[in-house]
Design an enzyme around this catalytic site. Structure first.
Site, PDB file in Angstrom:
ATOM      1  N   TYR A  75       0.789  -1.229   0.000  1.00  0.00           N
ATOM      2  CA  TYR A  75       0.000   0.000   0.000  1.00  0.00           C
ATOM      3  C   TYR A  75       0.824   1.283   0.000  1.00  0.00           C
ATOM      4  O   TYR A  75       0.257   2.376   0.009  1.00  0.00           O
ATOM      5  CB  TYR A  75      -0.966  -0.020   1.204  1.00  0.00           C
ATOM      6  CG  TYR A  75      -1.884  -1.225   1.169  1.00  0.00           C
ATOM      7  CD1 TYR A  75      -2.787  -1.390   0.115  1.00  0.00           C
ATOM      8  CD2 TYR A  75      -1.837  -2.199   2.152  1.00  0.00           C
ATOM      9  CE1 TYR A  75      -3.616  -2.505   0.061  1.00  0.00           C
ATOM     10  CE2 TYR A  75      -2.667  -3.312   2.109  1.00  0.00           C
ATOM     11  CZ  TYR A  75      -3.554  -3.461   1.058  1.00  0.00           C
ATOM     12  OH  TYR A  75      -4.385  -4.554   0.996  1.00  0.00           O
ATOM     13  N   ASN A 123     -12.794   2.478  -3.996  1.00  0.00           N
ATOM     14  CA  ASN A 123     -11.893   1.419  -3.545  1.00  0.00           C
ATOM     15  C   ASN A 123     -12.534   0.829  -2.291  1.00  0.00           C
ATOM     16  O   ASN A 123     -12.347   1.337  -1.186  1.00  0.00           O
ATOM     17  CB  ASN A 123     -10.509   1.975  -3.227  1.00  0.00           C
ATOM     18  CG  ASN A 123      -9.566   0.874  -2.743  1.00  0.00           C
ATOM     19  OD1 ASN A 123      -9.990  -0.260  -2.492  1.00  0.00           O
ATOM     20  ND2 ASN A 123      -8.292   1.215  -2.599  1.00  0.00           N
ATOM     21  N   HIS A 125      -7.586  -0.005  -6.972  1.00  0.00           N
ATOM     22  CA  HIS A 125      -6.879  -0.686  -5.881  1.00  0.00           C
ATOM     23  C   HIS A 125      -5.445  -0.201  -5.861  1.00  0.00           C
ATOM     24  O   HIS A 125      -4.791  -0.163  -6.917  1.00  0.00           O
ATOM     25  CB  HIS A 125      -6.927  -2.205  -6.061  1.00  0.00           C
ATOM     26  CG  HIS A 125      -8.330  -2.712  -6.101  1.00  0.00           C
ATOM     27  ND1 HIS A 125      -9.122  -2.765  -4.972  1.00  0.00           N
ATOM     28  CD2 HIS A 125      -9.109  -3.100  -7.131  1.00  0.00           C
ATOM     29  CE1 HIS A 125     -10.317  -3.187  -5.310  1.00  0.00           C
ATOM     30  NE2 HIS A 125     -10.349  -3.393  -6.615  1.00  0.00           N
ATOM     31  N   HIS A 178     -14.297  -8.094  -2.923  1.00  0.00           N
ATOM     32  CA  HIS A 178     -14.199  -9.503  -3.299  1.00  0.00           C
ATOM     33  C   HIS A 178     -15.435 -10.333  -2.929  1.00  0.00           C
ATOM     34  O   HIS A 178     -15.533 -11.481  -3.334  1.00  0.00           O
ATOM     35  CB  HIS A 178     -12.936 -10.096  -2.672  1.00  0.00           C
ATOM     36  CG  HIS A 178     -11.722  -9.226  -2.878  1.00  0.00           C
ATOM     37  ND1 HIS A 178     -11.255  -8.899  -4.137  1.00  0.00           N
ATOM     38  CD2 HIS A 178     -10.909  -8.563  -1.998  1.00  0.00           C
ATOM     39  CE1 HIS A 178     -10.197  -8.101  -4.011  1.00  0.00           C
ATOM     40  NE2 HIS A 178      -9.973  -7.873  -2.729  1.00  0.00           N
ATOM     41  N   ASP A 226     -24.980  -4.172  -6.398  1.00  0.00           N
ATOM     42  CA  ASP A 226     -26.348  -3.748  -6.699  1.00  0.00           C
ATOM     43  C   ASP A 226     -26.535  -2.257  -6.451  1.00  0.00           C
ATOM     44  O   ASP A 226     -27.189  -1.569  -7.235  1.00  0.00           O
ATOM     45  CB  ASP A 226     -27.346  -4.560  -5.866  1.00  0.00           C
ATOM     46  CG  ASP A 226     -27.434  -6.011  -6.351  1.00  0.00           C
ATOM     47  OD1 ASP A 226     -26.812  -6.342  -7.377  1.00  0.00           O
ATOM     48  OD2 ASP A 226     -28.129  -6.809  -5.693  1.00  0.00           O
ATOM     49  N   ARG A 228      -8.481 -12.634  -3.600  1.00  0.00           N
ATOM     50  CA  ARG A 228      -8.560 -11.243  -4.084  1.00  0.00           C
ATOM     51  C   ARG A 228      -8.769 -11.163  -5.591  1.00  0.00           C
ATOM     52  O   ARG A 228      -8.853 -10.072  -6.158  1.00  0.00           O
ATOM     53  CB  ARG A 228      -7.272 -10.480  -3.740  1.00  0.00           C
ATOM     54  CG  ARG A 228      -7.059 -10.289  -2.255  1.00  0.00           C
ATOM     55  CD  ARG A 228      -5.839  -9.414  -2.010  1.00  0.00           C
ATOM     56  NE  ARG A 228      -5.273  -9.695  -0.715  1.00  0.00           N
ATOM     57  CZ  ARG A 228      -5.589  -9.060   0.413  1.00  0.00           C
ATOM     58  NH1 ARG A 228      -6.472  -8.079   0.392  1.00  0.00           N
ATOM     59  NH2 ARG A 228      -5.030  -9.392   1.555  1.00  0.00           N
ATOM     60  N   SER A 267      -2.909  -1.730  -4.436  1.00  0.00           N
ATOM     61  CA  SER A 267      -2.027  -2.866  -4.696  1.00  0.00           C
ATOM     62  C   SER A 267      -2.474  -3.583  -5.969  1.00  0.00           C
ATOM     63  O   SER A 267      -3.590  -3.382  -6.449  1.00  0.00           O
ATOM     64  CB  SER A 267      -2.075  -3.836  -3.509  1.00  0.00           C
ATOM     65  OG  SER A 267      -3.361  -4.425  -3.403  1.00  0.00           O
TER      66      SER A 267
HETATM   67  C1  DQA Z   1      -7.256  -2.998  -1.801  1.00  0.00           C
HETATM   68  C2  DQA Z   1      -7.040  -4.491  -2.121  1.00  0.00           C
HETATM   69  C3  DQA Z   1      -7.992  -5.361  -1.318  1.00  0.00           C
HETATM   70  O1  DQA Z   1      -7.785  -6.723  -1.638  1.00  0.00           O
HETATM   71  C4  DQA Z   1      -7.734  -5.174   0.152  1.00  0.00           C
HETATM   72  O2  DQA Z   1      -8.616  -5.950   0.919  1.00  0.00           O
HETATM   73  C5  DQA Z   1      -7.762  -3.732   0.571  1.00  0.00           C
HETATM   74  C6  DQA Z   1      -7.165  -2.729  -0.295  1.00  0.00           C
HETATM   75  C7  DQA Z   1      -6.196  -2.112  -2.469  1.00  0.00           C
HETATM   76  O3  DQA Z   1      -6.387  -0.891  -2.494  1.00  0.00           O
HETATM   77  O4  DQA Z   1      -5.181  -2.626  -2.968  1.00  0.00           O
HETATM   78  O5  DQA Z   1      -8.226  -3.399   1.669  1.00  0.00           O
HETATM   79  O6  DQA Z   1      -8.536  -2.599  -2.264  1.00  0.00           O
END
Ligand code: DQA
Length: 148
Positions: free
Chosen positions: A26, A77, A103, A83, A90, A114, A105
C-alpha cells in the site's frame, strides 16, 4: 446541464488504516495524505472531489444511494468488500453513474481470494497496482467519459 465534474471518491473497509498497513502493498502514504493527493490531481484536471470513508458495509451502500443528483461519477476502492460484497454491486448499479474501481495494490498478483471483484462489471474500468497514481488515471478516465 452545466459542468459535469463532480466526482464522489469512496473508500471502504480498512482504508482509513493505511498508515499501519503493509507498505509493500500500500505504499507509505497515510489515508489523509492519500485523499489530499487525490484532491490535488482532481483540481489539476478541473474536477471536484467529495470524499467518503466507512468501515460499515450498510453505510457504504447508503452513501451510494445518496449520490443521485449529487455526483456525476464515482471512484471507489471498497477494500476487501470488493471480493464478496454483492450489496455494493447492486447499489453501484442503481446509481446509474459511471464508476472506476481502484486498488492501490496489484490484486491480480496477490492471494486467490482477491482475484474476484464483484463490482468490476458495473465499472467502466479497473485500475490496480499503481498506488496513488491509479487515482489520477481513474480521474482522467472519468473526465473523458463525462466529456470534460
Ligand atoms: C485494496 C485491495 C484489497 O484486496 C484489500 O482488501 C484492501 C485494499 C487495495 O487498495 O489494494 O483493503 O482494495
Amino acid at each position: 446541464m452545466g459542468n459535469r465534474n463532480r466526482i464522489a471518491v469512496l473508500h471502504g473497509v480498512n482504508l482509513d488504516q493505511l498508515a499501519v498497513r503493509p507498505s509493500e502493498h500500500y505504499g507509505q502514504l497515510s489515508f489523509d495524505e492519500l485523499e489530499r493527493q487525490i484532491g490535488e490531481y482532481a483540481s489539476e484536471l478541473g474536477l471536484q472531489c467529495r470524499f467518503f470513508q466507512t468501515n460499515h458495509e450498510g453505510e457504504f451502500v447508503e452513501h451510494l444511494h445518496s449520490l443521485a443528483g449529487m455526483a456525476d461519477a464515482i471512484i471507489l476502492n471498497p477494500g476487501a468488500w470488493t471480493h464478496y460484497a454483492w450489496s455494493l454491486h447492486d447499489a453501484l448499479e442503481l446509481t446509474g453513474l459511471p464508476a472506476v474501481e481502484v486498488h492501490l495494490s496489484d490484486v491480480s498478483k496477490r492471494e486467490e481470494w482477491r482475484q474476484l471483484s464483484v463490482i468490476s462489471d458495473v465499472c467502466i474500468a479497473t485500475v490496480s497496482g499503481k498506488g496513488v497514481q491509479g487515482y489520477r488515471e481513474a480521474l482522467s478516465l472519468l473526465r473523458a467519459q463525462l466529456g470534460q
